[in-house]
Design a protein around this motif. Structure first.
Motif, PDB file in Angstrom:
ATOM      1  N   SER A 121     -26.866 -20.849  -8.361  1.00  0.00           N
ATOM      2  CA  SER A 121     -27.498 -19.664  -8.927  1.00  0.00           C
ATOM      3  C   SER A 121     -27.269 -18.474  -8.018  1.00  0.00           C
ATOM      4  O   SER A 121     -26.982 -18.635  -6.819  1.00  0.00           O
ATOM      5  N   ILE A 122     -27.400 -17.272  -8.591  1.00  0.00           N
ATOM      6  CA  ILE A 122     -27.253 -16.035  -7.826  1.00  0.00           C
ATOM      7  C   ILE A 122     -28.260 -15.030  -8.353  1.00  0.00           C
ATOM      8  O   ILE A 122     -28.430 -14.881  -9.567  1.00  0.00           O
ATOM      9  N   GLU A 123     -28.947 -14.356  -7.451  1.00  0.00           N
ATOM     10  CA  GLU A 123     -29.989 -13.410  -7.868  1.00  0.00           C
ATOM     11  C   GLU A 123     -30.179 -12.353  -6.797  1.00  0.00           C
ATOM     12  O   GLU A 123     -29.723 -12.496  -5.652  1.00  0.00           O
ATOM     13  N   SER A 164     -25.935  -5.392  -7.962  1.00  0.00           N
ATOM     14  CA  SER A 164     -25.940  -5.709  -9.397  1.00  0.00           C
ATOM     15  C   SER A 164     -24.528  -5.916  -9.919  1.00  0.00           C
ATOM     16  O   SER A 164     -24.254  -6.875 -10.663  1.00  0.00           O
ATOM     17  N   ASP A 165     -23.610  -5.023  -9.542  1.00  0.00           N
ATOM     18  CA  ASP A 165     -22.211  -5.167  -9.971  1.00  0.00           C
ATOM     19  C   ASP A 165     -21.599  -6.437  -9.393  1.00  0.00           C
ATOM     20  O   ASP A 165     -20.806  -7.118 -10.054  1.00  0.00           O
ATOM     21  N   PHE A 166     -21.953  -6.745  -8.160  1.00  0.00           N
ATOM     22  CA  PHE A 166     -21.438  -7.954  -7.517  1.00  0.00           C
ATOM     23  C   PHE A 166     -21.894  -9.205  -8.262  1.00  0.00           C
ATOM     24  O   PHE A 166     -21.100 -10.113  -8.528  1.00  0.00           O
ATOM     25  N   ILE A 167     -23.168  -9.257  -8.634  1.00  0.00           N
ATOM     26  CA  ILE A 167     -23.700 -10.421  -9.343  1.00  0.00           C
ATOM     27  C   ILE A 167     -23.044 -10.568 -10.713  1.00  0.00           C
ATOM     28  O   ILE A 167     -22.672 -11.683 -11.124  1.00  0.00           O
ATOM     29  N   LEU A 168     -22.865  -9.449 -11.425  1.00  0.00           N
ATOM     30  CA  LEU A 168     -22.223  -9.498 -12.751  1.00  0.00           C
ATOM     31  C   LEU A 168     -20.794 -10.008 -12.643  1.00  0.00           C
ATOM     32  O   LEU A 168     -20.359 -10.839 -13.460  1.00  0.00           O
ATOM     33  N   ALA A 169     -20.054  -9.514 -11.660  1.00  0.00           N
ATOM     34  CA  ALA A 169     -18.660  -9.943 -11.494  1.00  0.00           C
ATOM     35  C   ALA A 169     -18.586 -11.421 -11.124  1.00  0.00           C
ATOM     36  O   ALA A 169     -17.727 -12.156 -11.636  1.00  0.00           O
ATOM     37  N   LEU A 170     -19.478 -11.877 -10.265  1.00  0.00           N
ATOM     38  CA  LEU A 170     -19.474 -13.280  -9.860  1.00  0.00           C
ATOM     39  C   LEU A 170     -19.831 -14.189 -11.029  1.00  0.00           C
ATOM     40  O   LEU A 170     -19.206 -15.243 -11.231  1.00  0.00           O
ATOM     41  N   GLU A 171     -20.819 -13.801 -11.826  1.00  0.00           N
ATOM     42  CA  GLU A 171     -21.201 -14.603 -12.995  1.00  0.00           C
ATOM     43  C   GLU A 171     -20.070 -14.642 -14.023  1.00  0.00           C
ATOM     44  O   GLU A 171     -19.835 -15.676 -14.666  1.00  0.00           O
ATOM     45  N   LYS A 172     -19.353 -13.536 -14.158  1.00  0.00           N
ATOM     46  CA  LYS A 172     -18.220 -13.483 -15.083  1.00  0.00           C
ATOM     47  C   LYS A 172     -17.134 -14.470 -14.661  1.00  0.00           C
ATOM     48  O   LYS A 172     -16.599 -15.221 -15.491  1.00  0.00           O
TER      49      LYS A 172
END
Length: 329
Positions: A270-272, A313-321
């Protein structure tokens, strides 16, 4: 705890014989006929015959084994010069003279290796390869991959960023998406402040130690401080150049000049976002220099990684993608 391996046996043996023979030569007991029987050949056999043989038996890399054998032999001669009574020394005075020749040869070998690595790194940087690979590959070709190469890569990275940072561009690093960390909580500005403090206090400290204590202490302290200054300058430059990158299969965490950490995307549970202070712990890795880390990454191994990035926030979105793409593939 660090796991003991076959490579550790020579060092363990070195420690044991140094302690035992120091006790044997410096005490009066039944083992040495209460100080009347203290022949030097006992330490000579253990330190200059058995120990080098162990190095070659336990270390696969023959170059590393040779370096260790020579270094340990020089150390044994040094220990013997202090612990063996003068009345028992016959061969030892000659060995003490040869020790300096061995040290000179060792230094010459290491200096040659350093210059070889230096020019190899410089050539790789000109070719616009991944800067981390440009530094680690020439070193690993010479000393192999392991703890020694990691330490040498770290040291080489310090001098590379201190001297050649202008030749290193962020786009040269491996990765599909790159994220910076130098603007978070004024990280790089704080580092620059530390550098200025060191520069301004260095001459004052040197003069105070020179007149209050001794010139020798002043020179040693100044030398150590200058080495620390090089580290801070390299860290200051590297923090804005080396990115935290995401590839199709892994997350590569580069932070300042420290060795990179590669985390497979399949291991991320998980990432948050995070805003709290994080204490040190055995299962926790922290990559953050100012303020509190703003990203928390939990791994399926039970370990947790905390990172401070400029755009969490951008980092988390890119990692989840990238995780979703990995799952689909």
């Amino acid at each position: 705890m660090l796991a003991l391996t076959k490579k550790n046996i020579p060092f363990i043996f070195l420690t044991i014989i140094c302690i035992f023979w120091a006790f044997f030569y410096q005490s009066s007991n039944a083992l040495n006929e209460y100080g009347t029987e203290q022949p030097e050949w006992l330490l000579l056999i253990d330190g200059l015959i058995v120990l080098p043989v162990l190095c070659f038996l336990c270390v696969k890399d023959k170059k590393e084994a040779t370096i260790k054998a020579v270094a340990y032999a020089c150390l044994i001669v040094l220990v013997g010069s202090f612990v063996i009574p003068e009345s028992s020394k016959v061969i030892w005075p000659y060995l003490e003279s040869l020790r300096y020749l061995a040290i000179a040869a060792f230094i010459a070998l290491e200096v040659t290796t350093i210059f070889t690595v230096f020019f190899a790194i410089k050539a790789s940087l000109i070719k616009e390869k991944d800067p981390d690979m440009s530094i680690s590959e020439p070193i690993e070709k010479i000393v192999g991959k392991g703890v020694i190469s990691s330490l040498l890569s770290f040291e080489a990275r310090i001098w590379t960023y201190a001297l050649f940072s202008r030749r290193i561009k962020q786009q040269y690093f491996s990765g599909d998406d790159h994220f910076s960390c130098h603007e978070k909580d004024s990280t790089q500005s704080n580092q620059f402040g530390f550098i200025l403090i060191i520069i301004f206090e260095l001459p004052v400290m040197h003069l105070l130690l020179h007149f209050i204590w001794s010139p020798f202490v002043a020179n040693i302290t100044t030398g150590i401080t200058l080495i620390g200054l090089v580290f801070f300058i390299a860290e200051y430059k590297a923090i804005s150049i080396r990115p935290i990158s995401i590839t199709s299969t892994s997350l590569i965490i580069r932070y300042g000049i420290w060795n990179p950490l590669c985390v497979p995307l399949t291991e991320i549970e998980s990432i948050e976002l995070n805003s709290s202070f994080i204490r040190r712990a055995g299962h926790v890795k922290r990559y953050n220099l100012a303020g509190n880390p703003n990203v928390k990454i939990e791994l399926n191994t039970g370990n947790v990684i905390y990172i401070g990035v400029d755009s969490p926030s951008d980092f988390i979105l890119a990692l989840e993608k990238h995780q979703q793409l990995t799952t689909i593939n």
